[in-house]
Design an enzyme around this catalytic site. Structure first.
Site, PDB file in Angstrom:
ATOM      1  N   GLU A   1       0.816  -1.275  -0.146  1.00  0.00           N
ATOM      2  CA  GLU A   1       0.054  -0.108   0.118  1.00  0.00           C
ATOM      3  C   GLU A   1       1.069   1.388   0.013  1.00  0.00           C
ATOM      4  O   GLU A   1       1.481   1.625   1.037  1.00  0.00           O
ATOM      5  CB  GLU A   1      -0.957   0.025   1.242  1.00  0.00           C
ATOM      6  CG  GLU A   1      -1.731  -1.246   1.276  1.00  0.00           C
ATOM      7  CD  GLU A   1      -3.065  -0.871   0.449  1.00  0.00           C
ATOM      8  OE1 GLU A   1      -3.162   0.078  -0.052  1.00  0.00           O
ATOM      9  OE2 GLU A   1      -3.724  -2.042   0.277  1.00  0.00           O
TER      10      GLU A   1
ATOM     11  N   CYS B   1      -2.151   9.688   2.711  1.00  0.00           N
ATOM     12  CA  CYS B   1      -1.943   8.998   1.111  1.00  0.00           C
ATOM     13  C   CYS B   1      -2.465   9.445  -0.100  1.00  0.00           C
ATOM     14  O   CYS B   1      -2.336   9.273  -1.129  1.00  0.00           O
ATOM     15  CB  CYS B   1      -1.296   7.659   1.198  1.00  0.00           C
ATOM     16  SG  CYS B   1      -2.952   6.560   1.923  1.00  0.00           S
TER      17      CYS B   1
HETATM   18  P1  NAD Z   1       7.936   4.454   5.080  1.00  0.00           P
HETATM   19  O1  NAD Z   1       8.014   3.831   4.135  1.00  0.00           O
HETATM   20  O2  NAD Z   1       9.182   5.460   5.333  1.00  0.00           O
HETATM   21  O3  NAD Z   1       7.635   3.784   6.535  1.00  0.00           O
HETATM   22  C1  NAD Z   1       6.883   2.577   6.629  1.00  0.00           C
HETATM   23  C2  NAD Z   1       7.351   1.614   7.387  1.00  0.00           C
HETATM   24  O4  NAD Z   1       8.503   0.919   6.824  1.00  0.00           O
HETATM   25  C3  NAD Z   1       7.845   1.847   8.762  1.00  0.00           C
HETATM   26  O5  NAD Z   1       7.179   1.083   9.679  1.00  0.00           O
HETATM   27  C4  NAD Z   1       9.135   2.215   8.720  1.00  0.00           C
HETATM   28  O6  NAD Z   1       9.866   1.862  10.064  1.00  0.00           O
HETATM   29  C5  NAD Z   1       9.633   1.193   7.656  1.00  0.00           C
HETATM   30  N1  NAD Z   1      10.888   1.503   6.970  1.00  0.00           N
HETATM   31  C6  NAD Z   1      11.150   2.929   6.580  1.00  0.00           C
HETATM   32  N2  NAD Z   1      12.489   2.839   5.961  1.00  0.00           N
HETATM   33  C7  NAD Z   1      12.897   1.643   5.874  1.00  0.00           C
HETATM   34  C8  NAD Z   1      13.887   0.977   5.260  1.00  0.00           C
HETATM   35  N3  NAD Z   1      14.808   1.555   4.660  1.00  0.00           N
HETATM   36  N4  NAD Z   1      13.890  -0.342   5.227  1.00  0.00           N
HETATM   37  C9  NAD Z   1      12.947  -1.238   5.850  1.00  0.00           C
HETATM   38  N5  NAD Z   1      11.876  -0.527   6.471  1.00  0.00           N
HETATM   39  C10 NAD Z   1      11.678   0.693   6.363  1.00  0.00           C
HETATM   40  O7  NAD Z   1       6.691   5.493   5.015  1.00  0.00           O
HETATM   41  P2  NAD Z   1       6.021   6.713   6.066  1.00  0.00           P
HETATM   42  O8  NAD Z   1       6.870   7.917   5.853  1.00  0.00           O
HETATM   43  O9  NAD Z   1       5.787   6.019   7.369  1.00  0.00           O
HETATM   44  O10 NAD Z   1       4.461   6.888   5.449  1.00  0.00           O
HETATM   45  C11 NAD Z   1       4.356   7.709   4.243  1.00  0.00           C
HETATM   46  C12 NAD Z   1       4.246   7.005   3.027  1.00  0.00           C
HETATM   47  O11 NAD Z   1       3.115   5.871   3.078  1.00  0.00           O
HETATM   48  C13 NAD Z   1       3.786   7.800   2.253  1.00  0.00           C
HETATM   49  O12 NAD Z   1       4.276   7.707   0.751  1.00  0.00           O
HETATM   50  C14 NAD Z   1       2.375   7.499   2.115  1.00  0.00           C
HETATM   51  O13 NAD Z   1       1.763   8.020   0.608  1.00  0.00           O
HETATM   52  C15 NAD Z   1       2.264   6.075   2.412  1.00  0.00           C
HETATM   53  N6  NAD Z   1       0.861   5.679   2.688  1.00  0.00           N
HETATM   54  C16 NAD Z   1       0.134   4.661   1.952  1.00  0.00           C
HETATM   55  C17 NAD Z   1      -0.887   4.320   2.465  1.00  0.00           C
HETATM   56  C18 NAD Z   1      -1.881   3.449   1.811  1.00  0.00           C
HETATM   57  O14 NAD Z   1      -2.795   2.944   2.234  1.00  0.00           O
HETATM   58  N7  NAD Z   1      -1.462   3.389   0.266  1.00  0.00           N
HETATM   59  C19 NAD Z   1      -1.328   5.028   3.557  1.00  0.00           C
HETATM   60  C20 NAD Z   1      -0.660   5.721   4.458  1.00  0.00           C
HETATM   61  C21 NAD Z   1       0.751   6.319   4.095  1.00  0.00           C
END
Ligand code: NAD
Length: 416
Positions: A173, A207
């Site tokens: 997602e 998002c």
């Molecule tokens: P993110 O990808 O930075 O983090 C998400 C998860 O991944 C967290 O638990 C984090 O600890 C982990 N993570 C981060 N970097 C990582 C890495 N290098 N290796 C492994 N794991 C890692 O996302 P965010 O900043 O928390 O959220 C914002 C993003 O999420 C935006 O792009 C938004 O559009 C998207 N989002 C999508 C939805 C959806 O339902 N499609 C909903 C909410 C947010």
């Protein structure tokens, strides 16, 4: 010389032309397949002989939805409770054991999820683990039976790469830039109310928020004062003191957003306060396609307006970019809304409003292309976290009927 390039380009061009979409075209293709089978019966018979003459009416065929096993759920910070519990409901309902890794950035919710939530579920089947990118990287080295990830597309690639090492299926997602087309015939104030509300919800850190507006210069001239009026009505003359406007999650995101305020020309808002992680609801005009604000998902209360001269130009603009998670089209003409729907692709779509489509449990929620793969919500969550096992139970007897399958496939044997 790439031996596949010409073929792939030819097929992609055919798809973009829209010719595969009309029902008549699809029916004609299926009829072609049917003719292929009929006209080549003799040719195919040898290969298919062992599958012919089954007596399947005595069999019982069914789909058994089974839990995958051990599921990993990785959630983001922007709706840290909802986006942890939502997938968790589906995973548990389907009968899986779950490891939940909440975002380390939304620290307070992470703490409650880690310390309190496990008391409410069977801890032999559920665990919360903590950590940032480094710890998550180590966690992903383990084999899971399913991974459900919500986050940004770059991290989605890391998750999918790790999953591929174990052939673990994933739901991703992700995010992206959600276009919002506004037709000339709209009532500007109605559009402004809806766009400003959904853009500024959770300080724009959603998002599915409308990321940018596509409209004509004439509509822009009417929309900007209407947006100003909506923003003032919602958040007052000093939005920073409004209890209804959220704050940016971190210093890092605040700095990133402040950088985007220099794109184009600020016509509403533009103020920021680092000590309060405050970014004012902001509207930018004279924005170019190449500006940084049009290169990345904004994820803040900033709304750029990009001018297009026609509906066709807006559709081309949308189709030149990655497929978005959501697409919004405002028009008094249902033909215009339907044309945008038919000639574009996105995870979800809403005509004449913001992200209301995701509030319906009867609709699957998910992305397409770089905005994600797979979906959930309502019954779709249960299905996402279940393996659909195709089963056929056959009676143990009737061997004489089934014996026809076995070689040697001589004419004599086939007459048995
Ligand atoms: P993110 O990808 O930075 O983090 C998400 C998860 O991944 C967290 O638990 C984090 O600890 C982990 N993570 C981060 N970097 C990582 C890495 N290098 N290796 C492994 N794991 C890692 O996302 P965010 O900043 O928390 O959220 C914002 C993003 O999420 C935006 O792009 C938004 O559009 C998207 N989002 C999508 C939805 C959806 O339902 N499609 C909903 C909410 C947010």
């Amino acid at each position: 010389m790439d031996p596949f390039a010409d073929t792939l380009q030819r097929l992609r061009e055919a798809f973009v032309s829209g010719r595969t979409r009309p029902a008549e075209f699809r029916a004609s293709q299926l009829k072609g397949l049917s003719r292929f089978l009929r006209e080549n019966k003799q040719l195919l018979q040898e290969a298919l002989a062992q599958d012919l003459h089954k007596a399947t009416q005595l069999d019982s065929a069914f789909i058994r939805k089974e839990p995958f096993g051990l599921v990993l759920i990785l959630s983001p910070w922007n709706y840290p409770l909802n986006l942890s519990l939502g997938p968790l409901v589906g995973a548990l309902a389907a009968g899986n054991c779950v490891v939940l890794k909440p975002s380390e950035i939304s620290k307070s919710t992470e703490k409650v999820l880690a310390e309190v939530l496990p008391r409410y579920v069977d801890q032999s089947c559920f665990a919360v683990v903590l950590g940032g990118p480094q710890e998550t990287g180590r966690l992903l080295e383990h084999k899971f039976d399913y991974i459900f990830f919500t986050g940004n597309p770059q991290v989605g690639k890391i998750v999918m790469t790790a999953a591929a090492k174990h052939l673990t299926p994933v739901t991703l997602e992700l995010g992206g830039k959600n276009p919002c087309y506004v037709d000339d015939n709209c009532d500007p104030q109605t559009v402004a109310n809806r766009v400003a509300f959904f853009r500024c919800f959770n300080a724009g850190q959603t998002c599915v928020a409308p990321d940018y507006v596509l409209c004509s210069p004439e509509m822009q001239a009417r929309l900007v004062p209407a947006l100003q009026s909506a923003i003032t009505r919602f958040y007052g003359d000093d939005p920073q003191s409004s209890p209804d406007l959220g704050r940016i999650i971190s210093e890092k995101h605040f700095q990133r957003l402040r950088g985007l305020l220099s794109c184009g020309r600020v016509v509403i808002g533009g103020q920021s306060d680092e000590s309060d992680l405050y970014i004012a609801p902001t509207v930018l005009v004279d924005v170019q396609e190449t500006d940084p604000v049009m290169q990345e998902e904004i994820f803040g209360p900033i709304l750029p307006i990009v001018n297009v001269r026609s509906l066709g130009q807006a559709i081309d603009f949308i189709n030149r970019r990655e497929k978005p998670l959501a697409l919004y089209a405002f028009s008094n003409s249902s033909q215009v809304v339907k044309r945008i729907l038919a000639q574009t692709s996105s995870g979800g779509f809403c005509g004449n409003d913001g992200f209301m489509h995701l509030t319906l449990a009867s609709l699957p929620f998910g992305g397409v292309g770089s905005s994600g793969m797979g979906s959930y919500h309502g019954k779709f969550s249960f299905d996402t976290f279940s393996h659909h096992r195709a089963c056929l139970l056959r009676p143990p007897g009737l061997e004489k009927i089934y014996a026809i399958r076995y070689p040697p496939h001589t004419p004599r044997n086939l007459r048995v």
